[in-house]
Design a protein around this motif. Structure first.
Motif, PDB file in Angstrom:
ATOM      1  N   PHE A 122       0.825  -1.209   0.000  1.00  0.00           N
ATOM      2  CA  PHE A 122       0.000   0.000   0.000  1.00  0.00           C
ATOM      3  C   PHE A 122       0.860   1.259   0.000  1.00  0.00           C
ATOM      4  N   SER A 123       1.842   1.304   0.887  1.00  0.00           N
ATOM      5  CA  SER A 123       2.662   2.519   0.987  1.00  0.00           C
ATOM      6  C   SER A 123       3.528   2.722  -0.258  1.00  0.00           C
ATOM      7  N   GLU A 124       4.183   1.665  -0.742  1.00  0.00           N
ATOM      8  CA  GLU A 124       5.060   1.824  -1.906  1.00  0.00           C
ATOM      9  C   GLU A 124       4.282   2.198  -3.158  1.00  0.00           C
ATOM     10  N   GLU A 125       3.108   1.621  -3.342  1.00  0.00           N
ATOM     11  CA  GLU A 125       2.332   1.957  -4.538  1.00  0.00           C
ATOM     12  C   GLU A 125       1.780   3.388  -4.474  1.00  0.00           C
ATOM     13  N   VAL A 126       1.322   3.809  -3.318  1.00  0.00           N
ATOM     14  CA  VAL A 126       0.814   5.184  -3.199  1.00  0.00           C
ATOM     15  C   VAL A 126       1.940   6.193  -3.411  1.00  0.00           C
ATOM     16  N   ILE A 127       3.087   5.953  -2.766  1.00  0.00           N
ATOM     17  CA  ILE A 127       4.197   6.909  -2.846  1.00  0.00           C
ATOM     18  C   ILE A 127       4.834   6.928  -4.226  1.00  0.00           C
ATOM     19  N   PHE A 128       5.204   5.757  -4.745  1.00  0.00           N
ATOM     20  CA  PHE A 128       5.990   5.711  -5.974  1.00  0.00           C
ATOM     21  C   PHE A 128       5.160   5.670  -7.255  1.00  0.00           C
ATOM     22  N   ARG A 129       3.969   5.089  -7.211  1.00  0.00           N
ATOM     23  CA  ARG A 129       3.127   5.063  -8.407  1.00  0.00           C
ATOM     24  C   ARG A 129       2.032   6.129  -8.338  1.00  0.00           C
ATOM     25  N   GLY A 130       1.227   6.097  -7.291  1.00  0.00           N
ATOM     26  CA  GLY A 130       0.118   7.044  -7.223  1.00  0.00           C
ATOM     27  C   GLY A 130       0.577   8.487  -7.177  1.00  0.00           C
ATOM     28  N   TYR A 131       1.581   8.765  -6.356  1.00  0.00           N
ATOM     29  CA  TYR A 131       2.051  10.143  -6.192  1.00  0.00           C
ATOM     30  C   TYR A 131       3.158  10.505  -7.179  1.00  0.00           C
ATOM     31  N   LEU A 132       4.328   9.892  -7.052  1.00  0.00           N
ATOM     32  CA  LEU A 132       5.488  10.322  -7.850  1.00  0.00           C
ATOM     33  C   LEU A 132       5.299  10.059  -9.336  1.00  0.00           C
ATOM     34  N   VAL A 146       7.916   6.377 -15.542  1.00  0.00           N
ATOM     35  CA  VAL A 146       8.354   5.029 -15.155  1.00  0.00           C
ATOM     36  C   VAL A 146       9.807   5.046 -14.698  1.00  0.00           C
ATOM     37  N   ILE A 147      10.673   5.714 -15.440  1.00  0.00           N
ATOM     38  CA  ILE A 147      12.105   5.711 -15.119  1.00  0.00           C
ATOM     39  C   ILE A 147      12.384   6.440 -13.803  1.00  0.00           C
ATOM     40  N   ILE A 148      11.840   7.643 -13.659  1.00  0.00           N
ATOM     41  CA  ILE A 148      12.126   8.437 -12.455  1.00  0.00           C
ATOM     42  C   ILE A 148      11.536   7.794 -11.206  1.00  0.00           C
ATOM     43  N   SER A 149      10.276   7.383 -11.275  1.00  0.00           N
ATOM     44  CA  SER A 149       9.670   6.742 -10.103  1.00  0.00           C
ATOM     45  C   SER A 149      10.342   5.403  -9.828  1.00  0.00           C
ATOM     46  N   GLY A 150      10.773   4.700 -10.893  1.00  0.00           N
ATOM     47  CA  GLY A 150      11.445   3.416 -10.724  1.00  0.00           C
ATOM     48  C   GLY A 150      12.796   3.544 -10.047  1.00  0.00           C
ATOM     49  N   LEU A 186      12.222  -1.780 -13.942  1.00  0.00           N
ATOM     50  CA  LEU A 186      11.461  -2.840 -14.595  1.00  0.00           C
ATOM     51  C   LEU A 186      10.294  -3.315 -13.735  1.00  0.00           C
ATOM     52  N   GLY A 187      10.562  -3.537 -12.456  1.00  0.00           N
ATOM     53  CA  GLY A 187       9.478  -3.933 -11.561  1.00  0.00           C
ATOM     54  C   GLY A 187       8.430  -2.844 -11.439  1.00  0.00           C
ATOM     55  N   GLY A 188       8.902  -1.605 -11.315  1.00  0.00           N
ATOM     56  CA  GLY A 188       7.968  -0.481 -11.233  1.00  0.00           C
ATOM     57  C   GLY A 188       7.132  -0.330 -12.485  1.00  0.00           C
ATOM     58  N   ALA A 189       7.736  -0.617 -13.641  1.00  0.00           N
ATOM     59  CA  ALA A 189       7.004  -0.507 -14.912  1.00  0.00           C
ATOM     60  C   ALA A 189       5.816  -1.464 -14.952  1.00  0.00           C
ATOM     61  N   VAL A 190       6.011  -2.662 -14.409  1.00  0.00           N
ATOM     62  CA  VAL A 190       4.914  -3.646 -14.371  1.00  0.00           C
ATOM     63  C   VAL A 190       3.753  -3.105 -13.555  1.00  0.00           C
ATOM     64  N   PHE A 191       4.068  -2.524 -12.404  1.00  0.00           N
ATOM     65  CA  PHE A 191       3.004  -1.977 -11.553  1.00  0.00           C
ATOM     66  C   PHE A 191       2.342  -0.761 -12.189  1.00  0.00           C
ATOM     67  N   VAL A 192       3.113   0.055 -12.904  1.00  0.00           N
ATOM     68  CA  VAL A 192       2.534   1.205 -13.604  1.00  0.00           C
ATOM     69  C   VAL A 192       1.560   0.732 -14.676  1.00  0.00           C
ATOM     70  N   ILE A 193       1.945  -0.279 -15.432  1.00  0.00           N
ATOM     71  CA  ILE A 193       1.074  -0.803 -16.493  1.00  0.00           C
ATOM     72  C   ILE A 193      -0.214  -1.353 -15.897  1.00  0.00           C
ATOM     73  N   PRO A 204      -2.500  -2.731  -8.683  1.00  0.00           N
ATOM     74  CA  PRO A 204      -1.078  -2.978  -8.404  1.00  0.00           C
ATOM     75  C   PRO A 204      -0.772  -3.141  -6.921  1.00  0.00           C
ATOM     76  N   ILE A 205      -1.545  -2.512  -6.044  1.00  0.00           N
ATOM     77  CA  ILE A 205      -1.346  -2.714  -4.604  1.00  0.00           C
ATOM     78  C   ILE A 205      -1.548  -4.186  -4.265  1.00  0.00           C
ATOM     79  N   LEU A 206      -2.622  -4.766  -4.769  1.00  0.00           N
ATOM     80  CA  LEU A 206      -2.933  -6.158  -4.455  1.00  0.00           C
ATOM     81  C   LEU A 206      -1.961  -7.120  -5.123  1.00  0.00           C
ATOM     82  N   VAL A 207      -1.585  -6.841  -6.367  1.00  0.00           N
ATOM     83  CA  VAL A 207      -0.607  -7.701  -7.049  1.00  0.00           C
ATOM     84  C   VAL A 207       0.734  -7.628  -6.334  1.00  0.00           C
TER      85      VAL A 207
END
Length: 219
Positions: A122-132, A146-150, A186-193, A204-207
């Motif tokens: 929950f925290s990593e997805e909100v901070i790095f995907r939802g916010y950043l 994707v690159i910067i947040s990753g 690369l991992g972050g890109a999967v969650f972004v997609i 992506p939080i649940l995955v």
């Protein structure tokens, strides 16, 4: 050449300050012998473990959510929407099934299930995907987001292992660089997609939680 805007700099600086805070907090807890591994969790040290998880991860999330709600009257820009409820519900049921399948109904078992989904994912997805990612993507597009947040996402995964090994700054930097490409970008890109395709950050939080918690089942 892309112009660096305030709308891009501010979220990056917010995350930089958060990462500095998180590193200092982790180091402080470790030096005082307060870092409690999941296998060491008991009723007597549960409060200390939750304090570490709350202060290190959830406080930042709650601040971002609060600021977003105050400014926008909604959490939509963070991806916390009710889209794809069936998919979200199915993934949540799968997580619950994994918890039941683990057959650990002790305090440690319940906290592990909460930790991997409610704290880490929950925290990593909100901070790095939802916010950043959301802020960078608006200014520079999908790839830059994707690159910067990753990069930031990868860096944070080097903190605790390096601290626990009493590694030097040089080793810490090397560990951070090693995490940036694979687990970070690369991992972050999967969650972004997953986020963009589903229209909600809950997917992506649940995955993310399912991937992390699967390690418990394999041990």
């Amino acid at each position: 050449m892309c112009k660096i805007t305030k709308k891009a700099i501010v979220p990056m600086m917010v995350v930089v300050f958060y990462l500095i805070y998180l590193y200092v907090l982790m180091a402080y807890f470790w030096q005082n012998g307060w870092v409690i591994r999941g296998s060491e969790l008991t009723a007597s040290n549960l409060k200390l473990r939750f304090l570490f998880d709350f202060a290190g991860y959830l406080v930042m999330v709650f601040v971002l959510i609060l600021v977003t709600v105050v400014q926008e009257k909604s959490t939509k820009s963070l991806g916390l929407t009710s889209q794809n409820n069936y998919l979200t519900g199915g993934l949540l049921l799968l997580y619950l099934a994994m918890f039941v399948g683990n057959q650990d109904f002790t305090l440690k078992g319940f906290y592990q299930a909460f930790f991997y989904l409610g704290v880490v994912a929950f925290s990593e997805e909100v901070i790095f995907r939802g916010y950043l990612y959301g802020k960078i993507e608006k200014e520079y597009g999908f790839l830059s987001g994707v690159i910067i947040s990753g990069i930031f996402f990868g860096v944070v995964h080097a903190f605790l292992p390096s601290i626990m090994e009493n590694a030097s700054i040089g080793v810490l930097v090397r560990e951070m660089l090693s995490e940036v490409i694979g687990q970070g970008i690369l991992g972050g890109a999967v969650f972004v997609i997953l986020y963009k395709k589903s229209g909600t950050l809950y997917v992506p939080i649940l995955v993310h939680g399912l991937i992390n918690y699967s390690g418990v089942l394999l041990n």
